[in-house]
Design a protein around this motif. Structure first.
Motif, PDB file in Angstrom:
ATOM      1  N   ASP A 181     -73.122  26.750  23.242  1.00 52.08           N
ATOM      2  CA  ASP A 181     -72.391  27.654  22.353  1.00 52.08           C
ATOM      3  C   ASP A 181     -70.893  27.594  22.609  1.00 52.08           C
ATOM      4  OD1 ASP A 181     -74.895  29.330  21.406  1.00 52.08           O
ATOM      5  OD2 ASP A 181     -75.030  29.062  23.579  1.00 52.08           O
ATOM      6  N   THR A 182     -70.148  27.944  21.578  1.00 52.33           N
ATOM      7  CA  THR A 182     -68.708  28.111  21.740  1.00 52.33           C
ATOM      8  C   THR A 182     -68.331  29.501  21.252  1.00 52.33           C
ATOM      9  OG1 THR A 182     -68.144  27.346  19.537  1.00 52.33           O
ATOM     10  CG2 THR A 182     -68.317  25.667  21.256  1.00 52.33           C
TER      11      THR A 182
ATOM     12  N   LYS B  51     -64.068  22.440  23.855  1.00 54.95           N
ATOM     13  CA  LYS B  51     -64.989  21.565  23.139  1.00 54.95           C
ATOM     14  C   LYS B  51     -65.201  20.254  23.891  1.00 54.95           C
ATOM     15  CE  LYS B  51     -67.033  22.141  19.474  1.00 54.95           C
ATOM     16  NZ  LYS B  51     -66.607  22.466  18.138  1.00 54.95           N
ATOM     17  N   SER B  52     -64.163  19.825  24.607  1.00 54.60           N
ATOM     18  CA  SER B  52     -64.278  18.618  25.410  1.00 54.60           C
ATOM     19  C   SER B  52     -65.344  18.834  26.494  1.00 54.60           C
ATOM     20  CB  SER B  52     -62.914  18.327  26.039  1.00 54.60           C
ATOM     21  OG  SER B  52     -62.684  16.971  26.185  1.00 54.60           O
TER      22      SER B  52
ATOM     23  N   GLY C 224     -53.486  20.198  23.171  1.00 57.89           N
ATOM     24  CA  GLY C 224     -53.079  20.261  21.769  1.00 57.89           C
ATOM     25  C   GLY C 224     -51.637  19.842  21.577  1.00 57.89           C
TER      26      GLY C 224
ATOM     27  N   ALA D 141     -62.850  20.904  17.216  1.00 61.27           N
ATOM     28  CA  ALA D 141     -61.710  21.558  17.850  1.00 61.27           C
ATOM     29  C   ALA D 141     -60.739  20.553  18.436  1.00 61.27           C
ATOM     30  CB  ALA D 141     -62.198  22.494  18.946  1.00 61.27           C
ATOM     31  N   GLU D 142     -61.228  19.338  18.724  1.00 58.09           N
ATOM     32  CA  GLU D 142     -60.339  18.350  19.328  1.00 58.09           C
ATOM     33  C   GLU D 142     -59.432  17.687  18.309  1.00 58.09           C
ATOM     34  OE1 GLU D 142     -64.013  17.561  21.115  1.00 58.09           O
ATOM     35  OE2 GLU D 142     -63.063  16.470  22.749  1.00 58.09           O
TER      36      GLU D 142
ATOM     37  N   ASN E 177     -63.551  27.522  21.939  1.00 59.78           N
ATOM     38  CA  ASN E 177     -63.626  26.526  20.857  1.00 59.78           C
ATOM     39  C   ASN E 177     -62.317  25.773  20.637  1.00 59.78           C
ATOM     40  OD1 ASN E 177     -61.982  28.243  19.451  1.00 59.78           O
ATOM     41  ND2 ASN E 177     -63.490  28.818  17.921  1.00 59.78           N
ATOM     42  N   ASP E 178     -61.479  25.694  21.670  1.00 58.38           N
ATOM     43  CA  ASP E 178     -60.274  24.878  21.573  1.00 58.38           C
ATOM     44  C   ASP E 178     -60.581  23.474  22.098  1.00 58.38           C
ATOM     45  OD1 ASP E 178     -60.624  26.191  24.085  1.00 58.38           O
ATOM     46  OD2 ASP E 178     -58.817  25.163  24.705  1.00 58.38           O
ATOM     47  N   ALA E 179     -59.568  22.606  22.104  1.00 57.04           N
ATOM     48  CA  ALA E 179     -59.801  21.210  22.472  1.00 57.04           C
ATOM     49  C   ALA E 179     -60.396  21.089  23.871  1.00 57.04           C
ATOM     50  CB  ALA E 179     -58.501  20.423  22.385  1.00 57.04           C
TER      51      ALA E 179
ATOM     52  N   ILE F 254     -63.266  24.069  12.936  1.00 51.65           N
ATOM     53  CA  ILE F 254     -63.369  24.026  14.397  1.00 51.65           C
ATOM     54  C   ILE F 254     -64.795  23.684  14.830  1.00 51.65           C
ATOM     55  CG2 ILE F 254     -63.418  25.496  16.454  1.00 51.65           C
ATOM     56  CD1 ILE F 254     -60.973  26.930  15.376  1.00 51.65           C
TER      57      ILE F 254
ATOM     58  N   THR G 154     -59.497  12.279  24.980  1.00 53.05           N
ATOM     59  CA  THR G 154     -58.874  11.278  24.109  1.00 53.05           C
ATOM     60  C   THR G 154     -57.483  10.850  24.576  1.00 53.05           C
ATOM     61  OG1 THR G 154     -58.062  13.059  22.718  1.00 53.05           O
ATOM     62  CG2 THR G 154     -60.094  12.003  22.031  1.00 53.05           C
TER      63      THR G 154
ATOM     64  N   TYR H 163     -67.688  21.068  26.444  1.00 52.80           N
ATOM     65  CA  TYR H 163     -68.947  21.275  25.717  1.00 52.80           C
ATOM     66  C   TYR H 163     -69.630  19.932  25.459  1.00 52.80           C
ATOM     67  CZ  TYR H 163     -71.667  22.586  21.486  1.00 52.80           C
ATOM     68  OH  TYR H 163     -72.637  22.789  20.543  1.00 52.80           O
ATOM     69  N   THR H 164     -68.847  18.959  24.969  1.00 51.23           N
ATOM     70  CA  THR H 164     -69.405  17.638  24.697  1.00 51.23           C
ATOM     71  C   THR H 164     -69.848  16.954  25.994  1.00 51.23           C
ATOM     72  OG1 THR H 164     -67.727  17.528  22.982  1.00 51.23           O
ATOM     73  CG2 THR H 164     -68.986  15.529  23.373  1.00 51.23           C
TER      74      THR H 164
ATOM     75  N   GLU I  19     -54.725  19.478  15.770  1.00 53.71           N
ATOM     76  CA  GLU I  19     -55.981  20.212  15.977  1.00 53.71           C
ATOM     77  C   GLU I  19     -56.016  21.402  15.032  1.00 53.71           C
ATOM     78  OE1 GLU I  19     -55.774  19.956  20.845  1.00 53.71           O
ATOM     79  OE2 GLU I  19     -55.794  21.861  19.830  1.00 53.71           O
TER      80      GLU I  19
ATOM     81  N   ASP J 172     -57.965  16.761  27.826  1.00 54.36           N
ATOM     82  CA  ASP J 172     -58.708  16.218  26.691  1.00 54.36           C
ATOM     83  C   ASP J 172     -59.011  14.720  26.904  1.00 54.36           C
ATOM     84  OD1 ASP J 172     -59.474  15.166  24.180  1.00 54.36           O
ATOM     85  OD2 ASP J 172     -58.547  16.881  23.187  1.00 54.36           O
TER      86      ASP J 172
ATOM     87  N   HIS K 131     -56.373  24.260  15.904  1.00 51.94           N
ATOM     88  CA  HIS K 131     -55.652  25.349  16.547  1.00 51.94           C
ATOM     89  C   HIS K 131     -54.141  25.265  16.345  1.00 51.94           C
ATOM     90  CE1 HIS K 131     -58.744  27.684  18.552  1.00 51.94           C
ATOM     91  NE2 HIS K 131     -59.405  26.551  18.684  1.00 51.94           N
ATOM     92  N   THR K 132     -53.637  24.108  15.916  1.00 60.53           N
ATOM     93  CA  THR K 132     -52.211  24.083  15.611  1.00 60.53           C
ATOM     94  C   THR K 132     -51.962  24.209  14.116  1.00 60.53           C
ATOM     95  OG1 THR K 132     -52.364  21.678  15.729  1.00 60.53           O
ATOM     96  CG2 THR K 132     -51.371  22.780  17.606  1.00 60.53           C
TER      97      THR K 132
ATOM     98  N   PHE L 262     -56.611  12.019  15.448  1.00 61.10           N
ATOM     99  CA  PHE L 262     -55.431  11.183  15.650  1.00 61.10           C
ATOM    100  C   PHE L 262     -55.179  10.407  14.369  1.00 61.10           C
ATOM    101  CE2 PHE L 262     -56.225  11.766  20.168  1.00 61.10           C
ATOM    102  CZ  PHE L 262     -54.934  11.752  20.695  1.00 61.10           C
TER     103      PHE L 262
ATOM    104  N   ASN M  14     -73.272  31.826  17.999  1.00 61.29           N
ATOM    105  CA  ASN M  14     -72.113  32.503  18.552  1.00 61.29           C
ATOM    106  C   ASN M  14     -70.819  31.888  18.023  1.00 61.29           C
ATOM    107  OD1 ASN M  14     -71.444  34.594  20.620  1.00 61.29           O
ATOM    108  ND2 ASN M  14     -70.220  32.905  21.419  1.00 61.29           N
ATOM    109  N   ASN M  15     -70.898  30.611  17.620  1.00 61.25           N
ATOM    110  CA  ASN M  15     -69.711  29.897  17.163  1.00 61.25           C
ATOM    111  C   ASN M  15     -69.046  30.574  15.969  1.00 61.25           C
ATOM    112  OD1 ASN M  15     -71.309  28.330  18.770  1.00 61.25           O
ATOM    113  ND2 ASN M  15     -70.964  26.420  17.682  1.00 61.25           N
TER     114      ASN M  15
ATOM    115  N   LEU N 242     -71.463  27.698  27.647  1.00 63.86           N
ATOM    116  CA  LEU N 242     -70.643  28.480  26.714  1.00 63.86           C
ATOM    117  C   LEU N 242     -69.178  28.126  26.965  1.00 63.86           C
ATOM    118  CD1 LEU N 242     -70.200  30.877  24.704  1.00 63.86           C
ATOM    119  CD2 LEU N 242     -70.172  32.378  26.688  1.00 63.86           C
TER     120      LEU N 242
END
Lengths: 335, 294, 389
Positions: free
Chosen positions: C197-198, C176-177, C99, A155-156, C171-173, A147, C124, C179-180, A251, C122, A253-254, A159, B264-265, C168
């Motif tokens: 941070d995540t 994080k999206s 997801g 985390a993303e 940390n899921d999609a 992750i 993408t 975050y970026t 991901e 997301d 997460h899945t 594909f 923290n991650n 902050l």
């Protein structure tokens, strides 16, 4: 399969027979012709069945309850995808271009074997529940790394890019994917049948029944368990790479969550750890049940797992297939 | 004080208090293991049950969560008692893995039962003191967090009194050391085991109630806490009660300092890495006192 | 299983018998961990369907909603899509989370049936390469961009100087999206990101990282998280005494009305980036709010309900032009341009996205226990209140 050979084996592992496996495979082979419009359900169910079978080589045969198999599945899925993505594959190993998924799957299997060797060597010294606890910890640490680090898309997730054709077959055609999943299950069945007749199989049974006794017979329990772990990991990674092709986008997460590991283990145990086809039966039963009752239990689809696993530990330690078998042998139909 | 030092002290204090809650959860798990050699995979789910009892009482009767302890703790004890008496005791001397599986199944039933009853939606209660803080030499501490820490102290103190000052407590210790011997001495070990499981569950339920004002309740909240409880008890040595307390505090501090200074991650990984290290290098726990009967 | 198939066939036959209804497929998470959002989506779909049918349907035909629950699970979403395609729906709207939506969009593209995305953010999802995926809602970077606009305005008008930020996210999609987005866009715009941070979902102790922020003392703290964590983090911000000039929550958990209940006074003056709020000045917004609230049985609707409403209107517009043929509906989707109470919907290729609706990001502020839209000036009525120091 001679009668003498059957009776010389401990009770627990005697009643897998080739016919039942053949019938199961036949049913699975017919499915797409009858339910051609529910292939998504078919593919995901077969994959789960294959995962449960693979899990059982470690969990049933070697008696090591792993709750971390999602990590091995993930290695298969990630490797095949990372190697197939043009921008990522060359960056890794200086390859000229993307790697075809069948080679990618093999690389994933090798990596899974490697991981299993290290993981097993470190933790097989631990007895009983300690191994289970450590398997959770290892899988969760792997999950967090995937992750948080960028090598696998973070985390993303990833594909799946366009893939080359396999013998002219489009790998994204659901029928082809069904065929792949079917081959995967068939392979796990074949391996289990072969295992049953092999020295490794006997040694594993001996270790499971009485570790110290087995050692006295000159069997090295850790080596045997390691072999089972590697076999289990390799097959799980293979299934994982098919799963990635099926999903086309995934991901961490899945793929890498603890509940998936738990689900795989429970399917196998509910179906029956000590019979050859038990894990498949467990997976099919639970998947069909989940689909039929999806509106009733959708919110709490693991409830039935909980109830069944409790019932099985209390009343049928050999799983549901154990129940049938016991009745079967009483009726004299089995041997 | 410069802000960095202040932040360090604040992190330490909060880590210690969070660790106190871990200690409370871990003590329950360790107690159960010490007497019955059962690793309770449903431990965190019992904590979730505690949260929902308090949530329900608050929503329905406006009962303050701290007051609801008086109802939740006995309920938890009763639940645990019944589970041991009528489910786990039936497993008898079967493989250790079967008690693991049975509690795993029990946990799934509990969390999914809560899902059916309360829905997946996280719910929190908004009591006046939920965000109240007070200052201690510049360090800001949350009131409910402090109450949770004090609650842990009280619960563990009471457990000690029970174990070392009562007849039943002696029976519990005897059963832990040698079940057969205790049985021969006239201890009803079946009963003692049910009492112990009840106590362990009550500890988890109490922890859940104490956590509610700080967090929010949702049915699968337990998963995380089961893992924390494993880490705590393995650090302290399975079955070692003082070890579990110290283990909880250590985990709280490791996590807090790790999250503050490293990243923290990976907050949840620090505990797991230490956990693996202890398992591999010192399976009897950091503080010795081997309980090798596994 | 056989029985299921039989009932499926009867359903199909029944569907063919009454040709006056056109089925629209939708998949969302009515149960499982995204159930809160699924409920909002369902209300949005229903309100839109009722509105369309009350106005005479599509070309004289009534629309019927075929809504399938995916139980917040990818495999169930895929088999749900297959089920809907067997019923010959011309398009599918769904699912809630990124997801689940990503595998779904890949599958739908292979089946050559359009997928309308209403909530998943997301980045993408609408990257080029998939001609069958259309997104009504925004991509995640819209949130960061609208915050940047606001900060720029604050800096220009000296309402408060923002130079440093800390971020902050979960940390899921989605997290994080964001975050970026924040780390790239804010850095590019000249802000200093002092800490990024995540955290792991379900983790509920944010104190150490918030203590670090307190020591670093950034001008703005940006947060993104799913529903439960939003409440916990808001409470703990107050608990540790972190008081930057601006605290901003980014959509999802923070944009839910029950965040306000859960966080209580801890949410006061917080900024929340979202794309729809009842007080926006799009025509019909208040009316939509009232209807959504009614559909939710009195519960406060969130932006997800409005997004789903707009997606259903877009679906109807496309079906009107394209009929029941998926390929024609896809073509129609590339051309439609409608105005809704959620805002305009028009799918365009721009800025590296394909078939993406350009959604205006809003900044709301929690004032008196309510979200009040404070930016951009073109959509807002309210005024930004700076926290008292």
């Amino acid at each position: 399969m001679t009668a003498a050979a059957v009776t010389s084996r401990p009770r627990a592992l005697t009643y897998g027979n080739v016919w039942l496996s053949a019938v199961l495979l036949g049913v699975m082979a017919l499915y797409p012709f009858v339910f051609g419009k529910s292939l998504n359900f078919g593919v995901s169910t077969l994959l789960l069945a294959g995962f449960a079978m693979s899990w059982n080589i470690l969990g049933g045969w070697a008696g090591q309850l792993s709750l971390g198999h999602a990590a091995l599945l993930g290695i298969g899925a990630y490797t095949v995808t990372l190697f197939a993505i043009p921008e990522r594959a060359p960056a890794w190993l200086g390859l000229a271009g993307p790697v075809a998924p069948w080679w990618g799957a093999l690389i994933g299997m090798a990596l899974a074997a490697l991981l299993a060797l290290v993981w097993g060597r470190l933790t097989f010294g631990l007895r009983g529940s300690y191994f289970t606890l450590s398997s959770i910890a290892v899988a969760l640490i792997i999950r967090l790394v995937v992750i948080n680090e960028d090598f696998g898309g973070g985390a993303e997730g990833l594909f799946m890019p366009d893939l080359p054709k396999l013998f002219g077959l489009d790998l994204f055609d659901r029928h082809v994917e069904y065929g792949l999943a079917f081959t995967f299950v068939a392979l796990t069945l074949l391996v289990t049948h072969l295992l049953r007749r092999s020295r490794l199989g006997y040694a594993l049974q001996a270790v499971r029944e009485d570790e110290d006794g087995a050692r006295a017979l000159g069997i090295d329990p850790t080596r045997m368990k390691l072999a089972a772990f590697v076999l289990s990991a390799v097959l799980t990674a293979l299934g994982g790479s098919i799963y990635a092709i099926y999903l086309q986008a995934f991901e961490p997460h899945t793929l890498l969550e603890l509940p998936l590991s738990v689900q795989i283990a429970l399917m196998a145990i509910i179906g029956g750890r000590s019979s050859i086809q038990g894990p498949i039966l467990g997976a099919l039963l639970l998947a069909v049940f989940g689909e039929v009752f999806r509106n009733v239990f959708a919110n709490a689809n693991l409830l039935i797992y909980g109830v069944l696993i409790l019932a099985v530990t209390l009343f049928a330690p050999d799983g549901l297939s154990g129940l049938f078998k016991r009745r079967g042998s009483k009726l004299g139909t089995n041997r | 004080m410069d802000p960095n030092t202040l932040a360090l002290f604040q992190t330490l204090a909060q880590g210690l208090l969070t660790g106190g809650i871990y200690a409370l959860i871990g003590t329950g798990l360790s107690l159960i293991f010490g007497v019955m050699r059962v690793i309770n995979f449903a431990h965190g789910d019992f904590l979730a049950v505690g949260m929902f009892i308090a949530l329900f009482l608050f929503q329905r009767f406006h009962l303050d969560p701290y007051l609801s302890l008086l109802i939740a703790a006995p309920l938890g004890f009763g639940l645990g008692y019944l589970v041991q008496r009528f489910l786990l005791a039936r497993l008898g001397d079967r493989l250790e893995s079967s008690s693991l599986l049975a509690t795993l199944g029990l946990g799934l039933i509990l969390s999914n039962g809560l899902l059916l009853g309360f829905g997946a939606q996280p719910q929190s209660i908004n009591v006046a003191y939920a965000t109240q803080t007070f200052k201690l030499g510049g360090v800001q501490i949350s009131l409910p967090l402090l109450v949770a820490g004090l609650g842990t102290l009280l619960a563990i103190g009471l457990l000690n009194l029970f174990l070392y000052r009562t007849e039943l407590g002696r029976a519990v210790r005897a059963t832990a050391q040698n079940p057969l011997g205790a049985e021969l001495q006239g201890v009803n070990t079946t009963w003692v085991q049910a009492v112990v499981f009840g106590l362990g569950v009550a500890f988890a339920v109490v922890a859940g109630v104490l956590l509610l004002p700080l967090l929010y309740a949702f049915p699968t909240v337990g998963e995380n806490y089961t893992l924390k409880a494993f880490v705590v008890t393995v650090l302290g040595g399975l079955g070692n009660l003082p070890g579990a307390i110290v283990g909880g505090l250590i985990l709280g501090i490791i996590e807090s300092l790790g999250a503050y200074y490293l990243s923290n991650n990976y907050r949840d990984a620090y505990g797991l890495v230490v956990f693996l290290a202890v398992l591999l290098l010192r399976p009897e726990g950091l503080f010795g006192r081997t309980v090798k009967r596994v | 299983m056989k029985r299921t198939l039989l009932s499926l066939t009867t359903l199909l036959l029944a569907g063919a018998a009454c040709a006056e209804t056109i089925n629209v497929g939708a998949i969302t998470s009515l149960t499982g961990r995204f159930a809160t959002f699924g409920k909002m989506q369902k209300a949005g779909f229903q309100v839109a369907i009722d509105e369309i049918n009350a106005a005479g349907g599509v070309g004289g035909n009534k629309l019927a909603l075929l809504l399938v629950d995916d139980a917040s699970d990818t495999n169930k979403a895929l088999s749900a899509a297959e089920k809907l395609l067997n019923q010959k729906v011309p398009l599918i709207i769904g699912s809630y989370s990124s997801g689940i939506t990503k595998p779904l969009s890949q599958y739908m593209a292979r089946q050559k049936v359009p997928l309308l995305v209403a909530t998943a953010v997301d980045e993408t999802i609408t990257k080029p390469g998939n001609a069958y995926t259309f997104r009504v809602n925004n991509q995640s970077s819209v949130y960061s961009r609208s915050l940047l606009d606001l900060f720029k305005r604050m800096n220009d008008t000296k309402a408060g100087t923002i130079k440093t930020v800390a971020v902050l996210t979960s940390n899921d999609a989605f997290g994080k999206s964001v975050y970026t987005d924040v780390t790239t866009l804010f850095t590019k715009a000249g802000y200093q990101v002092v800490s990024k941070d995540t955290y792991d979902q379900g983790l509920t102790d944010f104190r150490p990282i918030l203590n670090r922020y307190k020591a670093l003392n950034p001008d703005a703290v940006l947060l993104a998280s799913y529903e439960q964590d939003a409440v916990a983090v808001a409470k703990q911000v107050k608990e540790v005494g972190l008081a930057p000039k601006v605290i901003a929550g980014i959509a999802t958990g923070f944009a839910l009305p029950n965040f306000l209940d859960g966080a209580g006074s801890a949410a006061d003056n917080m900024l929340v980036a979202m794309v729809w709020n009842p007080d926006v000045i799009y025509p019909g917004a208040q009316n939509l709010y009232a209807r959504l609230k009614k559909a939710l049985g009195g519960e406060e609707p969130s932006q997800h309900a409005a997004q789903s409403y707009a997606a259903m209107l877009a679906a109807a517009a496309a079906i009107k032009q394209g009929g029941s043929d998926p390929e024609k509906v896809r073509e129609a989707l590339t051309k439609i341009s409608i105005n809704t109470a959620f805002g305009p919907v028009k799918f365009r290729n721009y800025g590296g996205y394909q078939n993406q609706n350009a959604v205006v990001g809003l900044i709301t502020q929690v004032q008196g226990g309510k979200f009040v839209t404070v930016a951009p000036a073109t959509a807002a009525k309210g005024k930004l209140v700076m926290p008292k120091k």
